[in-house]
Design an enzyme around this catalytic site. Structure first.
Site, PDB file in Angstrom:
ATOM      1  N   ASN A  42      32.022  38.050  39.470  1.00 38.48           N
ATOM      2  CA  ASN A  42      32.833  38.715  38.448  1.00 38.48           C
ATOM      3  C   ASN A  42      32.316  40.128  38.218  1.00 38.48           C
ATOM      4  O   ASN A  42      31.113  40.392  38.258  1.00 38.48           O
ATOM      5  CB  ASN A  42      32.899  37.909  37.156  1.00 38.48           C
ATOM      6  CG  ASN A  42      31.562  37.468  36.615  1.00 38.48           C
ATOM      7  OD1 ASN A  42      30.652  37.156  37.381  1.00 38.48           O
ATOM      8  ND2 ASN A  42      31.417  37.438  35.308  1.00 38.48           N
ATOM      9  N   CYS A  53      37.648  38.414  37.820  1.00 35.49           N
ATOM     10  CA  CYS A  53      36.868  37.193  37.995  1.00 35.49           C
ATOM     11  C   CYS A  53      36.358  37.096  39.429  1.00 35.49           C
ATOM     12  O   CYS A  53      36.926  37.671  40.369  1.00 35.49           O
ATOM     13  CB  CYS A  53      37.729  35.965  37.727  1.00 35.49           C
ATOM     14  SG  CYS A  53      38.257  35.786  36.021  1.00 35.49           S
ATOM     15  N   GLU A  55      36.569  34.658  41.479  1.00 36.87           N
ATOM     16  CA  GLU A  55      37.528  34.051  42.408  1.00 36.87           C
ATOM     17  C   GLU A  55      38.487  35.089  42.977  1.00 36.87           C
ATOM     18  O   GLU A  55      38.787  35.106  44.170  1.00 36.87           O
ATOM     19  CB  GLU A  55      38.337  32.954  41.697  1.00 36.87           C
ATOM     20  CG  GLU A  55      37.503  31.767  41.247  1.00 36.87           C
ATOM     21  CD  GLU A  55      36.966  31.906  39.825  1.00 36.87           C
ATOM     22  OE1 GLU A  55      36.721  33.047  39.386  1.00 36.87           O
ATOM     23  OE2 GLU A  55      36.805  30.866  39.158  1.00 36.87           O
ATOM     24  N   CYS A  86      40.080  30.465  35.829  1.00 42.78           N
ATOM     25  CA  CYS A  86      40.985  30.767  34.716  1.00 42.78           C
ATOM     26  C   CYS A  86      42.432  30.717  35.207  1.00 42.78           C
ATOM     27  O   CYS A  86      42.700  30.583  36.407  1.00 42.78           O
ATOM     28  CB  CYS A  86      40.659  32.144  34.134  1.00 42.78           C
ATOM     29  SG  CYS A  86      41.269  33.529  35.126  1.00 42.78           S
ATOM     30  N   CYS A  89      43.410  33.274  37.888  1.00 41.09           N
ATOM     31  CA  CYS A  89      42.826  32.945  39.193  1.00 41.09           C
ATOM     32  C   CYS A  89      43.515  31.743  39.823  1.00 41.09           C
ATOM     33  O   CYS A  89      43.653  31.671  41.047  1.00 41.09           O
ATOM     34  CB  CYS A  89      41.324  32.703  39.059  1.00 41.09           C
ATOM     35  SG  CYS A  89      40.421  34.226  38.740  1.00 41.09           S
TER      36      CYS A  89
HETATM   37  N1  THU Z   1      35.034  34.458  34.899  1.00 44.88           N
HETATM   38  C1  THU Z   1      35.059  34.300  36.252  1.00 44.88           C
HETATM   39  O1  THU Z   1      34.574  35.156  36.993  1.00 44.88           O
HETATM   40  N2  THU Z   1      35.617  33.189  36.753  1.00 44.88           N
HETATM   41  C2  THU Z   1      36.074  32.141  36.013  1.00 44.88           C
HETATM   42  O2  THU Z   1      36.484  31.155  36.591  1.00 44.88           O
HETATM   43  C3  THU Z   1      36.039  32.214  34.552  1.00 44.88           C
HETATM   44  C4  THU Z   1      35.623  33.521  33.974  1.00 44.88           C
HETATM   45  C5  THU Z   1      34.370  35.633  34.358  1.00 44.88           C
HETATM   46  C6  THU Z   1      35.231  36.685  33.758  1.00 44.88           C
HETATM   47  C7  THU Z   1      34.280  37.345  32.799  1.00 44.88           C
HETATM   48  O3  THU Z   1      33.526  38.332  33.489  1.00 44.88           O
HETATM   49  C8  THU Z   1      33.337  36.248  32.373  1.00 44.88           C
HETATM   50  O4  THU Z   1      33.481  35.222  33.348  1.00 44.88           O
HETATM   51  C9  THU Z   1      33.613  35.688  30.995  1.00 44.88           C
HETATM   52  O5  THU Z   1      34.930  35.312  30.867  1.00 44.88           O
END
Ligand code: THU
Length: 129
Positions: A42, A53, A55, A86, A89
């Site tokens: 992320n 994110c 993903e 999320c 994603c």
């Molecule tokens: N985040 C991800 O990278 N992937 C996920 O599946 C859930 C959330 C990140 C986004 C943000 O930088 C942090 O986690 C908090 O939401």
């Protein structure tokens, strides 16, 4: 490649997460049909909404680097309850990874395997256009 190797790649890239605002680090590794691996962490932004994110970073890297069919997705975060992709994603994973296998893991080694399809019921995609 074994799932353990794919997970190791996800854990390694998680360390590169740019998460100065949430301090929540996520790593993702995606394997294509040729056994090539594309990773993403992320990447947060001071104007929070621009955050990407792990993903989506991994999927977009895979597409831009000419990956073949994406068939396995590994996601790692440091949470007791395994962190699922999320909503945004899920849509991207569905469109680019189809019915790929999705494996979630935390740093204690708890692991759960599912499919992308299972976490996005009744998806909207290009078939409607
Ligand atoms: N985040 C991800 O990278 N992937 C996920 O599946 C859930 C959330 C990140 C986004 C943000 O930088 C942090 O986690 C908090 O939401």
């Amino acid at each position: 490649m074994s799932i353990d190797e794919l997970m190791a790649a996800a854990k390694a890239v998680r360390e590169r997460a740019h998460a100065p605002f949430s301090h929540f680090k996520v790593g993702c590794a995606i394997e294509d049909e040729h056994g090539r691996v594309y990773t993403g962490c992320n990447v947060e932004n001071a104007s929070y909404g621009l955050t990407l994110c792990a993903e989506r970073v991994a999927v977009f890297k895979a597409i831009s680097e000419g990956a073949g069919k994406l068939q396995r997705v590994a996601v790692v975060a440091d949470t007791g309850t395994l962190t699922p992709p999320c909503g945004a994603c899920r849509q991207i994973l569905w469109e680019f990874c189809g019915d790929a296998e999705l494996v979630l893991e935390n740093l204690s080694g708890t692991r759960e395997t599912m499919t992308v399809k299972q976490i996005l019921p009744r998806p909207f995609d290009a078939s409607f256009l």
